[in-house]
Design a protein around this motif. Structure first.
Motif, PDB file in Angstrom:
ATOM      1  N   SER A   1       1.656  -4.988  12.662  1.00  0.00           N
ATOM      2  CA  SER A   1       1.538  -3.686  13.312  1.00  0.00           C
ATOM      3  C   SER A   1       1.017  -2.682  12.289  1.00  0.00           C
ATOM      4  N   VAL A   2      -0.135  -2.135  12.564  1.00  0.00           N
ATOM      5  CA  VAL A   2      -0.804  -1.241  11.621  1.00  0.00           C
ATOM      6  C   VAL A   2      -0.271   0.179  11.775  1.00  0.00           C
ATOM      7  N   GLY A   3       0.124   0.775  10.660  1.00  0.00           N
ATOM      8  CA  GLY A   3       0.660   2.126  10.667  1.00  0.00           C
ATOM      9  C   GLY A   3      -0.396   3.171  10.361  1.00  0.00           C
ATOM     10  N   ALA A   4       0.063   4.288   9.794  1.00  0.00           N
ATOM     11  CA  ALA A   4      -0.831   5.427   9.552  1.00  0.00           C
ATOM     12  C   ALA A   4      -1.208   5.582   8.085  1.00  0.00           C
ATOM     13  N   GLU A   5      -1.007   4.522   7.289  1.00  0.00           N
ATOM     14  CA  GLU A   5      -1.426   4.592   5.892  1.00  0.00           C
ATOM     15  C   GLU A   5      -2.948   4.718   5.800  1.00  0.00           C
ATOM     16  N   ASP A   6      -3.435   5.092   4.628  1.00  0.00           N
ATOM     17  CA  ASP A   6      -4.883   5.142   4.438  1.00  0.00           C
ATOM     18  C   ASP A   6      -5.468   3.748   4.662  1.00  0.00           C
ATOM     19  N   PRO A   7      -6.539   3.649   5.429  1.00  0.00           N
ATOM     20  CA  PRO A   7      -7.105   2.331   5.749  1.00  0.00           C
ATOM     21  C   PRO A   7      -7.448   1.516   4.504  1.00  0.00           C
ATOM     22  N   GLU A   8      -8.039   2.170   3.503  1.00  0.00           N
ATOM     23  CA  GLU A   8      -8.441   1.432   2.309  1.00  0.00           C
ATOM     24  C   GLU A   8      -7.229   0.842   1.592  1.00  0.00           C
ATOM     25  N   ASP A   9      -6.153   1.627   1.545  1.00  0.00           N
ATOM     26  CA  ASP A   9      -4.947   1.147   0.876  1.00  0.00           C
ATOM     27  C   ASP A   9      -4.335  -0.028   1.618  1.00  0.00           C
ATOM     28  N   LEU A  10      -4.300   0.063   2.927  1.00  0.00           N
ATOM     29  CA  LEU A  10      -3.669  -0.992   3.714  1.00  0.00           C
ATOM     30  C   LEU A  10      -4.482  -2.281   3.659  1.00  0.00           C
ATOM     31  N   VAL A  11      -5.791  -2.168   3.811  1.00  0.00           N
ATOM     32  CA  VAL A  11      -6.638  -3.358   3.727  1.00  0.00           C
ATOM     33  C   VAL A  11      -6.491  -4.010   2.353  1.00  0.00           C
ATOM     34  N   ALA A  12      -6.486  -3.207   1.311  1.00  0.00           N
ATOM     35  CA  ALA A  12      -6.348  -3.757  -0.041  1.00  0.00           C
ATOM     36  C   ALA A  12      -5.010  -4.463  -0.212  1.00  0.00           C
ATOM     37  N   ASP A  13      -3.951  -3.898   0.364  1.00  0.00           N
ATOM     38  CA  ASP A  13      -2.633  -4.516   0.238  1.00  0.00           C
ATOM     39  C   ASP A  13      -2.590  -5.858   0.966  1.00  0.00           C
ATOM     40  N   VAL A  14      -3.172  -5.918   2.144  1.00  0.00           N
ATOM     41  CA  VAL A  14      -3.181  -7.167   2.913  1.00  0.00           C
ATOM     42  C   VAL A  14      -3.985  -8.245   2.176  1.00  0.00           C
ATOM     43  N   LEU A  15      -5.148  -7.882   1.665  1.00  0.00           N
ATOM     44  CA  LEU A  15      -5.973  -8.865   0.957  1.00  0.00           C
ATOM     45  C   LEU A  15      -5.300  -9.306  -0.340  1.00  0.00           C
ATOM     46  N   ARG A  16      -4.672  -8.379  -1.058  1.00  0.00           N
ATOM     47  CA  ARG A  16      -3.964  -8.748  -2.288  1.00  0.00           C
ATOM     48  C   ARG A  16      -2.805  -9.704  -1.985  1.00  0.00           C
ATOM     49  N   ALA A  17      -2.082  -9.435  -0.905  1.00  0.00           N
ATOM     50  CA  ALA A  17      -0.959 -10.314  -0.533  1.00  0.00           C
ATOM     51  C   ALA A  17      -1.437 -11.702  -0.140  1.00  0.00           C
ATOM     52  N   LEU A  18      -2.583 -11.779   0.516  1.00  0.00           N
ATOM     53  CA  LEU A  18      -3.159 -13.085   0.838  1.00  0.00           C
ATOM     54  C   LEU A  18      -3.483 -13.849  -0.431  1.00  0.00           C
ATOM     55  N   ASP A  19      -4.081 -13.167  -1.412  1.00  0.00           N
ATOM     56  CA  ASP A  19      -4.387 -13.815  -2.679  1.00  0.00           C
ATOM     57  C   ASP A  19      -3.114 -14.275  -3.370  1.00  0.00           C
ATOM     58  N   ALA A  20      -2.107 -13.411  -3.375  1.00  0.00           N
ATOM     59  CA  ALA A  20      -0.870 -13.729  -4.090  1.00  0.00           C
ATOM     60  C   ALA A  20      -0.094 -14.863  -3.432  1.00  0.00           C
ATOM     61  N   SER A  21      -0.316 -15.069  -2.123  1.00  0.00           N
ATOM     62  CA  SER A  21       0.436 -16.094  -1.407  1.00  0.00           C
ATOM     63  C   SER A  21      -0.191 -17.468  -1.451  1.00  0.00           C
ATOM     64  N   ALA A  22      -1.369 -17.546  -2.063  1.00  0.00           N
ATOM     65  CA  ALA A  22      -2.055 -18.843  -2.123  1.00  0.00           C
ATOM     66  C   ALA A  22      -1.240 -19.849  -2.931  1.00  0.00           C
ATOM     67  N   ASP A  23      -1.383 -21.119  -2.574  1.00  0.00           N
ATOM     68  CA  ASP A  23      -0.638 -22.187  -3.290  1.00  0.00           C
ATOM     69  C   ASP A  23      -1.057 -22.247  -4.750  1.00  0.00           C
TER      70      ASP A  23
END
Length: 443
Positions: free
Chosen positions: A421-443
């Motif tokens: 569920s997408v909130g009201a954070e700055d779009p650039e910050d949220l996209v960066a957080d999601v992509l960083r978490a995907l990288d960090a979750s890799a095996d």
């Protein structure tokens, strides 16, 4: 007569002349002032006319008692919805009325008698929701409830009787299987079909009520409300649409042919994660009498404070919905580029299976994005790595949330399925957080 005498006489004669000349100048000056005043008055009249025209335009938008007309924009409507007639020294939105009973001498007349039946704070909120869900409709009535499930239950259990047939989606909100079991315990036949592809049409014959959830939660499939409503009417069935995920700024089910629009106001309508609320808007007077009676019998009413908080929050609905919808699209577009992400769904994506229908009947595509990661462990690591997104259930709040939906059971989703569920954070910050978490979750 001496020259000096003549000079004196001439001087005496000159004084009146000069006085007369001065008087003439004064008269001319007064005339200029009068003419200037006239021009100023004309200018004031022009300004007054302009103000009158502007006031007339505002009156056309705001309408009587502060209610917005159907032609107003979504932001104007959200900000002004449900406000009472302005009264000097009174707040624009009166505070909550805490009352179990009201002064009631003599015969019980008037709207407010007992707190389980009506409350002035509910009245303003119901007016506001009605203006968003059904602007300009005189035949629509709104009732607020203690929660979304209270609103859902009120429609289903007030309209259905033993021997009736009800059609539900088989991919809707996870509490619907519990509802199905209760309906069947009362001798009501329940049929189910997926939301996508308008599949509920195939099981509609003989139904008393068709329940639609579009977009569906959590899979985000979309069905054609107008098509289903027309088919239901031809068969004598009522149509209820769960409008929680879309909100009234995303779609207006009554305008598309539904009899009821039902929603959890807990989600994006109020948007701050601090209120439990539900509502029903209906255009069939007799059906709404039954819904109101059910609310009275069950007592599924909101508290005055919750109702007031909800009304206050509606004022920012358009700003929140626009920001969250735009950011949700940006997140979905970023996820589309990730090889570990499958089953990505967002109705606003041009290549989403539901986009064509959604674009036809929705004005905004919502704040929820769903997708699947390869394994449960990968999904859990992803959620743990997020910094701007809370691991929490529900959706629609100003703070982004996400969860591995399979942890609850009841949804036909894989173990790695994520509802974001997408909130009201700055779009650039949220996209960066999601992509960083995907990288960090890799095996």
């Amino acid at each position: 007569m001496s020259d000096s005498a003549t000079d004196g006489a001439g001087g005496a004669t000159g004084e009146p002349a000069r006085a007369a000349a001065d008087a003439e100048k004064t008269t001319d000056g007064a005339g200029r002032v009068t003419r200037a005043a006239g021009r100023a008055a004309d200018a004031v009249d022009e300004v007054t006319d302009a103000v009158d025209r502007a006031t007339g335009a505002v009156d056309e938008v705001t309408g009587a008692a502060g209610r917005t007309a159907s032609g107003a924009g979504d932001g104007t409507r959200a900000v002004r919805a449900g406000l009472p007639e302005p009264v000097k020294h009174e707040p624009t939105l009166p505070g909550p009325v805490f009352a179990a009973h009201f002064h009631l001498p003599g015969d019980p007349t008037g709207p407010y008698t007992y707190g389980r039946d009506e409350n002035p704070t509910w009245t303003l909120l119901e007016r506001a929701v009605g203006e968003l869900e059904a602007p300009g409709r005189d035949d629509a009535e709104t009732l607020v409830f203690a929660s979304g499930m209270a609103a859902i239950s009120a429609v289903l259990f007030s309209q259905l009787r033993t021997g009736d047939v009800c059609v539900l989606p088989d991919d809707g909100y996870q509490a619907l299987p519990l509802v199905r079991a209760q309906l069947e315990a009362y001798g009501i036949e329940v049929r189910t079909a997926p939301t996508g592809g308008d599949a509920q049409l195939d099981v509609l014959d003989g139904a008393r009520l068709l329940w639609i959830e579009t977009p569906s939660n959590p899979g985000l499939d979309v069905c054609d409300i107008g098509r289903l409503a027309e088919a239901a009417r031809a068969r004598g069935a009522l149509v209820a649409v769960d409008n929680t995920l879309a909100t009234p700024l995303g779609q207006r089910p009554l305008e598309l042919g539904a009899d009821f629009s039902v929603a959890s106001g807990t989600k994006q309508l109020t948007g701050h994660g601090d209120v439990l609320l539900g509502y029903v808007v209906g255009r069939d007077a007799e059906a709404m009498v039954a819904v109101r009676r059910w609310r009275k019998i069950v007592g599924a009413i909101p508290g005055p404070m919750e109702a007031w908080l909800a009304h206050r929050s509606i004022a920012t609905l358009q700003m929140r919905v626009d920001r969250q919808s735009a950011t949700a699209l940006a997140v979905a577009e970023a996820l589309r580029e990730r090889p570990e992400v499958t089953g990505l769904r967002y109705p606003g994506l041009p290549d989403d299976p539901s986009h064509k229908i959604a674009a036809r009947q929705m004005r905004r595509f919502g704040c929820v994005v769903s997708f699947t990661l390869p394994t449960r462990a990968r999904a859990d690591r992803f959620l743990d790595a997020l910094r701007l997104v809370d691991d929490a259930t529900s959706f629609g709040g100003v703070r982004s949330t996400a969860e591995r939906r399979g942890r609850w059971g009841g949804d036909a989703v894989s173990e790695g399925f994520i509802r974001l569920s997408v909130g009201a954070e700055d779009p650039e910050d949220l996209v960066a957080d999601v992509l960083r978490a995907l990288d960090a979750s890799a095996d």
